[in-house]
Design an enzyme around this catalytic site. Structure first.
Site, mmCIF file in Angstrom:
data_model
loop_
_atom_site.group_PDB
_atom_site.id
_atom_site.type_symbol
_atom_site.label_atom_id
_atom_site.label_comp_id
_atom_site.label_asym_id
_atom_site.label_seq_id
_atom_site.Cartn_x
_atom_site.Cartn_y
_atom_site.Cartn_z
ATOM 1 N N LYS A 22 58.936 -82.275 6.623
ATOM 2 C CA LYS A 22 57.486 -82.187 6.370
ATOM 3 C C LYS A 22 57.098 -80.744 6.020
ATOM 4 C CE LYS A 22 54.514 -81.836 10.066
ATOM 5 N NZ LYS A 22 53.654 -80.639 9.961
ATOM 6 N N ARG A 92 45.764 -78.337 8.234
ATOM 7 C CA ARG A 92 45.710 -76.893 8.062
ATOM 8 C C ARG A 92 46.664 -76.388 6.976
ATOM 9 N NH1 ARG A 92 47.601 -72.576 9.491
ATOM 10 N NH2 ARG A 92 46.258 -70.830 10.075
ATOM 11 N N CYS A 116 42.696 -75.404 15.839
ATOM 12 C CA CYS A 116 43.073 -76.804 16.012
ATOM 13 C C CYS A 116 43.513 -76.979 17.442
ATOM 14 C CB CYS A 116 44.119 -77.238 15.004
ATOM 15 S SG CYS A 116 45.722 -76.552 15.310
ATOM 16 N N ILE A 331 54.558 -68.780 20.662
ATOM 17 C CA ILE A 331 53.939 -68.896 19.333
ATOM 18 C C ILE A 331 52.492 -69.361 19.480
ATOM 19 C CG2 ILE A 331 54.116 -69.941 17.024
ATOM 20 C CD1 ILE A 331 56.612 -68.380 17.568
ATOM 21 N N ARG A 401 51.144 -88.405 11.209
ATOM 22 C CA ARG A 401 51.029 -87.253 10.305
ATOM 23 C C ARG A 401 52.414 -86.686 10.001
ATOM 24 N NH1 ARG A 401 47.626 -82.588 12.480
ATOM 25 N NH2 ARG A 401 48.582 -81.763 10.616
HETATM 26 N N1 EPU Z 1 49.382 -66.150 12.911
HETATM 27 C C1 EPU Z 1 48.509 -65.094 12.863
HETATM 28 N N2 EPU Z 1 47.903 -64.819 11.674
HETATM 29 C C2 EPU Z 1 48.144 -65.538 10.542
HETATM 30 C C3 EPU Z 1 49.045 -66.608 10.609
HETATM 31 C C4 EPU Z 1 49.650 -66.895 11.811
HETATM 32 O O1 EPU Z 1 48.272 -64.431 13.857
HETATM 33 O O2 EPU Z 1 47.578 -65.226 9.496
HETATM 34 C C5 EPU Z 1 50.050 -66.482 14.175
HETATM 35 C C6 EPU Z 1 49.786 -67.913 14.627
HETATM 36 O O3 EPU Z 1 48.582 -68.022 15.339
HETATM 37 C C7 EPU Z 1 51.000 -68.192 15.475
HETATM 38 C C8 EPU Z 1 52.100 -67.433 14.757
HETATM 39 O O4 EPU Z 1 51.439 -66.461 13.963
HETATM 40 O O5 EPU Z 1 50.853 -67.643 16.748
HETATM 41 C C9 EPU Z 1 52.987 -68.272 13.890
HETATM 42 O O6 EPU Z 1 52.220 -69.133 13.071
HETATM 43 P P1 EPU Z 1 52.665 -69.510 11.603
HETATM 44 O O7 EPU Z 1 51.752 -68.856 10.636
HETATM 45 O O8 EPU Z 1 54.136 -69.262 11.437
HETATM 46 O O9 EPU Z 1 52.374 -71.063 11.577
HETATM 47 P P2 EPU Z 1 52.053 -71.888 10.283
HETATM 48 O O10 EPU Z 1 52.803 -71.308 9.151
HETATM 49 O O11 EPU Z 1 50.608 -72.085 10.136
HETATM 50 C C10 EPU Z 1 54.076 -73.536 10.491
HETATM 51 C C11 EPU Z 1 54.262 -75.011 10.712
HETATM 52 C C12 EPU Z 1 53.878 -75.383 12.142
HETATM 53 C C13 EPU Z 1 54.735 -74.575 13.100
HETATM 54 C C14 EPU Z 1 54.576 -73.070 12.815
HETATM 55 C C15 EPU Z 1 55.448 -72.200 13.666
HETATM 56 C C16 EPU Z 1 53.866 -75.862 8.509
HETATM 57 C C17 EPU Z 1 53.036 -76.699 7.620
HETATM 58 N N3 EPU Z 1 53.450 -75.741 9.769
HETATM 59 O O12 EPU Z 1 52.675 -73.298 10.677
HETATM 60 O O13 EPU Z 1 54.191 -76.764 12.290
HETATM 61 O O14 EPU Z 1 54.377 -74.851 14.424
HETATM 62 O O15 EPU Z 1 54.876 -72.796 11.423
HETATM 63 O O16 EPU Z 1 56.791 -72.493 13.444
HETATM 64 O O17 EPU Z 1 54.892 -75.365 8.099
HETATM 65 C C18 EPU Z 1 54.047 -78.928 13.228
HETATM 66 O O18 EPU Z 1 54.810 -79.320 12.333
HETATM 67 O O19 EPU Z 1 53.759 -79.640 14.218
HETATM 68 C C19 EPU Z 1 53.453 -77.594 13.120
HETATM 69 C C20 EPU Z 1 52.365 -77.234 13.794
#
Ligand code: EPU
Length: 434
Positions: A22, A92, A116, A331, A401
């Site tokens: 996904k 998101r 979220c 995280i 999802r």
């Molecule tokens: N963060 C910031 N600022 C930003 C972006 C992120 O502080 O601009 C923080 C977040 O709050 C978090 C950490 O950095 O504490 C890591 O977040 P990340 O940005 O890596 O998460 P994401 O890219 O939004 C993806 C996955 C998530 C998964 C996370 C962490 C996708 C679509 N989603 O989200 O997947 O938990 O990486 O590995 O790739 C899931 O599949 O259930 C899911 C939530």
């Protein structure tokens, strides 16, 4: 609305096939915005989040056709570069069109994804990275507008670490935008997740020049255009882990086929510490169950450490382990919604300050529970498979999802699970099996 009814205690057997990832497919589909060529993406799971992503792309001028796990796309108009709030608020990951749109069309508008249920999810790092390439970033009426300067985006060196480490989708967004920037971009503290590597490999197959994906430093040399692509998405490591947990908690020697054990080293290591061996043979992983797993201690961290997305599922396994387990969530410190629901099944879990202390109990017992998010839902299913009696899990749209035909695939392994109307009688599990 439907729910899952699960009669716990059944032994599982047989082989289950892992679907495409996904979290790799979501940003990869968005690269169809970056070419006028035709793109074919294979091994795309048929799940709610991907359907939402395709709807977002459709509003952005992409024509698409689904055939099973295959999607073909082509840009038919470039008039609209605004991803609508109605869709982004439900998922998101819609934010990952930001980089591809900015790079290709010079501008993009995406509604600011709010928080979220798993906690605050800011996008400051995405915006910092895009601004470093010269984009003007403005916020207006809940929308983020990014606009390239007159001469186009310019390569730069940008540090993308935040207080929780690297960011997967921020790395993806900046990498995509930098593909068309003039000169060279270096992303420092880039996310190393296999999904980022898959995106970079796909972009390179389209003609991009990206080096170092999978390491904390990614270098992108700008190119003028990309061609279409025929790309097969990597297997879903989180789905693989979820099925391994299902085997471990029911003490069943199931085989999970088509996954990538090399993407799951931290999970396999924790399972080993808990006494659950996983035999590997190529891309097949077979659970060698133990009588009762042992407690373990872990912290979730960016890849290659233990993934936050497997934190809720392993909580289920730890809840019946011998001894006291400790899980530190580094995280998303608030991502412990599953714990409160698991307590309803008899688990003994205390959560405070981003840490869960799990005192293993001999057995869980079935109860009505509610999925609050995707991984919480998956964890409740795993817990229910081992619980004594019947568990009714509501709000399963969260599970759908991320997991395709979850109950059907588990039922093929021998799980006593049915997807039924919220008010269906207890006997519905037997009826579904008949
Ligand atoms: N963060 C910031 N600022 C930003 C972006 C992120 O502080 O601009 C923080 C977040 O709050 C978090 C950490 O950095 O504490 C890591 O977040 P990340 O940005 O890596 O998460 P994401 O890219 O939004 C993806 C996955 C998530 C998964 C996370 C962490 C996708 C679509 N989603 O989200 O997947 O938990 O990486 O590995 O790739 C899931 O599949 O259930 C899911 C939530």
């Amino acid at each position: 609305m439907d729910c899952y009814l699960i009669d716990g205690g059944a032994k599982l057997s047989g082989t289950i096939q892992v679907n495409g990832s996904k979290n790799a497919a979501l940003p990869i589909l968005a690269v169809s915005l970056m070419t006028s060529g035709r793109c074919t993406f294979r091994n795309v799971p048929v799940i709610r989040d991907l359907q939402t992503q395709v709807k977002i792309l459709n509003t952005l001028g992409i024509e698409s056709t689904w055939h099973g796990h295959e999607i073909t796309t082509r840009v038919v108009d470039t008039y609209n570069s605004t991803a609508p709030y109605e869709l982004v608020k439900t998922m998101r990951a819609g934010v990952c069109v930001l980089g591809p749109l900015l790079g290709m069309r010079g501008q993009a508008t995406v509604s600011l994804p709010g928080g979220c249920v798993i906690g605050e999810r800011p996008i400051d790092l995405h915006l910092k990275g895009l601004a470093a390439l010269g984009a003007e970033v403005t916020l207006d009426q809940g929308n983020i507008h990014v606009k390239a300067p007159r001469g186009g985006l310019k390569g730069a060196t940008v540090y993308l670490g935040g207080k929780f480490g690297s960011s997967v989708l921020a790395t993806d967004n900046v990498m995509c935008a930098a593909v068309f920037a003039k000169g060279t971009t270096v992303i420092e503290c880039a996310a190393c997740e296999p999904e980022v590597v898959d995106l970079a490999d796909c972009l390179n197959a389209m003609g991009a020049r990206i080096e170092g994906a999978g390491s904390p430093r990614i270098t992108i040399h700008g190119v003028r255009r990309l061609k279409g692509v025929d790309w097969t998405v990597i297997p879903d490591r989180i789905e693989t882990a979820t099925f391994l947990m299902a085997g471990a908690i029911t003490r069943s020697p199931i085989t999970v086929a088509g996954g990538r054990p090399d993407h799951l080293l931290a999970v396999l290591d924790v399972l080993r510490q808990m006494g659950v061996e996983v035999k590997r043979s190529g891309n097949r992983m077979t659970v060698v169950p133990c009588e009762r797993p042992k407690a373990a201690e872990l912290a979730t961290l960016p890849y290659p450490a233990f993934p936050t997305d497997v934190q809720s599922p392993i909580l289920a396994l730890m809840s019946i382990a011998q001894g006291t387990s400790i899980v530190t969530e580094r995280i998303y410190p608030d991502r412990f919604m599953a714990a409160a629901e698991m307590k309803r099944l008899g688990a003994n879990i205390a959560v405070s300050n981003g840490q869960a202390v799990i005192q293993g109990v001999e057995r869980l017992s079935g109860a009505p529970v509610m999925a609050s998010d995707l991984r919480c839902g998956a964890a409740l299913v795993i817990a229910a498979l081992a619980a004594q009696g019947q568990t009714r899990i509501s709000r399963i749209y969260h599970v759908e999802r991320g997991y395709e035909r979850f109950e059907e695939r588990l039922r093929k392994l021998g799980a006593r699970i049915a997807r039924v109307a919220e008010d269906a009688p207890q006997s519905a599990v037997a009826a579904a099996e008949a």
